[in-house]
Design an enzyme around this catalytic site. Structure first.
Site, PDB file in Angstrom:
ATOM      1  N   ARG A  46       0.633  -0.563  -0.512  1.00 11.86           N
ATOM      2  CA  ARG A  46      -0.006   0.061  -0.114  1.00 11.86           C
ATOM      3  C   ARG A  46       1.133   1.519  -0.233  1.00 11.86           C
ATOM      4  O   ARG A  46       1.788   1.070   0.070  1.00 11.86           O
ATOM      5  CB  ARG A  46      -1.124   0.161   0.844  1.00 11.86           C
ATOM      6  N   GLY A  47      -0.004   2.415   0.025  1.00 16.01           N
ATOM      7  CA  GLY A  47       1.349   3.358  -0.629  1.00 16.01           C
ATOM      8  C   GLY A  47       0.914   3.618  -1.999  1.00 16.01           C
ATOM      9  O   GLY A  47       1.448   2.777  -2.484  1.00 16.01           O
ATOM     10  N   ALA A  48       0.944   5.658  -2.424  1.00 16.88           N
ATOM     11  CA  ALA A  48       0.726   5.292  -3.457  1.00 16.88           C
ATOM     12  C   ALA A  48       1.717   5.164  -4.708  1.00 16.88           C
ATOM     13  O   ALA A  48       1.825   3.915  -5.430  1.00 16.88           O
ATOM     14  CB  ALA A  48       0.165   6.647  -4.123  1.00 16.88           C
ATOM     15  N   ARG A  89      -6.935  -0.616  -6.515  1.00 16.92           N
ATOM     16  CA  ARG A  89      -7.053   0.592  -5.749  1.00 16.92           C
ATOM     17  C   ARG A  89      -7.593   2.065  -6.473  1.00 16.92           C
ATOM     18  O   ARG A  89      -6.555   2.366  -7.108  1.00 16.92           O
ATOM     19  CB  ARG A  89      -6.324   0.601  -4.592  1.00 16.92           C
ATOM     20  N   GLN A 196      -1.726   2.239  10.063  1.00 20.03           N
ATOM     21  CA  GLN A 196      -0.575   2.278   9.923  1.00 20.03           C
ATOM     22  C   GLN A 196       0.659   2.841  10.457  1.00 20.03           C
ATOM     23  O   GLN A 196       1.232   2.340  10.789  1.00 20.03           O
ATOM     24  CB  GLN A 196      -1.061   2.863   7.847  1.00 20.03           C
ATOM     25  N   ASP A 237      -2.344  10.521  -2.069  1.00 16.31           N
ATOM     26  CA  ASP A 237      -2.573   9.183  -2.750  1.00 16.31           C
ATOM     27  C   ASP A 237      -3.030  10.115  -4.486  1.00 16.31           C
ATOM     28  O   ASP A 237      -2.254   9.457  -5.683  1.00 16.31           O
ATOM     29  CB  ASP A 237      -3.290   8.716  -2.771  1.00 16.31           C
ATOM     30  N   ASN A 247      -5.538  11.792   0.630  1.00 19.17           N
ATOM     31  CA  ASN A 247      -4.428  11.129   0.819  1.00 19.17           C
ATOM     32  C   ASN A 247      -5.850  10.668   2.433  1.00 19.17           C
ATOM     33  O   ASN A 247      -6.795  10.409   2.405  1.00 19.17           O
ATOM     34  CB  ASN A 247      -3.665  11.957   2.131  1.00 19.17           C
ATOM     35  N   LYS A 248      -4.844   9.746   3.311  1.00 21.76           N
ATOM     36  CA  LYS A 248      -5.737   8.894   4.219  1.00 21.76           C
ATOM     37  C   LYS A 248      -6.003   9.565   4.435  1.00 21.76           C
ATOM     38  O   LYS A 248      -6.478  10.423   5.313  1.00 21.76           O
ATOM     39  CB  LYS A 248      -4.662   8.019   4.890  1.00 21.76           C
TER      40      LYS A 248
END
EC number: 5.3.1.23
Length: 346
Positions: A46-48, A89, A196, A237, A247-248
């Site tokens: 995960r993470g763009a 995603r 996270q 993201d 973002n998250k």
């Protein structure tokens, strides 16, 4: 760094399983594109930026699985591979950037034999990983210059080595400041519902001996109000043309609190995270994930059975709350629409 987020080795994709951290440091092997797609969907990676790398490597695996006797047949099947990975995603624009880059390589070399194209796709995927590491270090260098000596830095979610090829975007800024001897300390939001910050950011920073204190998400405002935070930095993201940033989930709240308390709030992201086709953040698709991620922790039910749940994975922070956007080409402030366009044109 003592871990590898993702790499290509012996015609396999190797990824650290982020769902099992921090209890276990386990590396999974992937030999087909469907399993890579499932790893992206299931948050193993995960993470763009890391998703973009995984997507590209998944395409390279998929190309090796395709049986075709012409480029046209090969390319149609390659597009199907990209479609499967692209549905995993929807918010992280790096995913689609990586897929388009791989398709472009195939189209640019369609006169070659298919095995040569497969090798070029593999080389491109590896290049994307190598480039990302260098980009993150440049982001870290630009961002570290903004951090004052002895600063207390708040970050949200994980935009570190685990979210990239290594080093990180937001944590790249933190690593850069630490390596410059600035004597920083970090406060990491736990970041519900996937935790996270607790599971990944705290783990990364402790491995690098960077002072970190874990806090619950609802502590951030009070720490700012009482003068315990000097600087905020998060990843991204997707960034729209006007600077609005997805973002998250929870990032927007941190940004509003930072502005209220006159604390600089920076976004750190590579240029590949920019989506200048979208005029503003209202147009960014927001992924909605399963209700069990909120009602359960590690399979243990923490809420009443049958309760209604909302679980958007991301929120959008309007550009007016963002002090600056830190990229590998420098820091953008002010008129984001004009400055981001100029940055991409460099």
């Amino acid at each position: 760094m003592s871990f590898r987020t993702i790499e290509w080795r012996d015609n396999k994709v190797i990824m650290i399983d982020q769902t099992r951290l921090p209890a276990e440091e386990v590396y999974n092997e992937y030999t087909d594109f469907q399993s890579v797609a499932q790893a992206i969907r299931g948050m193993v990676v995960r993470g763009a930026p890391a998703i973009g790398i995984a997507a590209a490597m998944g395409v390279a695996l998929g190309a090796r699985e395709i049986i075709a006797d012409s480029f046209d047949t090969f390319y149609r099947q390659l597009e199907n591979v990209c479609d499967v990975i692209g549905r995993t995603r929807p918010t992280a624009v790096n995913l689609f950037w990586g897929l388009e880059r791989m398709k472009r390589v195939a189209l640019q070399h369609k006169e070659l034999d298919l095995n040569s194209i497969r090798e070029l796709l593999k080389a491109e995927a590896i290049s994307i990983e190598t480039e990302d590491l260098a980009i993150c270090k440049e982001i870290g260098r630009h961002g570290a210059a903004l951090v004052k000596e002895g600063a207390s830095i708040l970050t949200h979610c994980n935009a570190g080595g685990l979210a990239t090829a290594g080093y990180g975007t937001a944590l790249g800024v933190i690593r850069g400041a630490h390596e410059a001897g600035k004597g920083i300390r970090v406060f990491a939001d736990e970041t519900r519902p996937w935790l996270q910050g607790a599971r990944l950011t705290a783990w990364e920073l402790m491995k690098d001996s960077i002072p970190v204190t874990l806090i619950s998400d609802n502590m951030a405002g009070w720490l700012m109000r009482t003068g315990q935070i000097d600087f905020c930095v998060v990843g991204a993201d997707r960034i729209a043309a006007n600077g609005d940033t997805a973002n998250k989930i929870g990032t927007y709240s941190v940004a509003v609190l930072a502005k209220e308390n006159r604390i600089p709030f920076y976004v750190a992201a590579p240029i590949s995270t920019l989506d200048l086709k979208l005029a503003n953040g209202d147009l960014i698709p927001i992924e909605e994930r399963a209700s069990e991620e909120v009602t359960q922790i590690k399979g243990i039910q923490i809420a009443p059975e049958g309760v209604k749940v909302r679980n958007p994975a991301f929120d959008v922070t309007p550009a007016r709350y963002i002090t600056g956007i830190i990229t590998e080409k420098g820091v953008v402030r002010g008129d984001y629409e004009r400055e981001l366009k100029a940055l991409v044109g460099q």
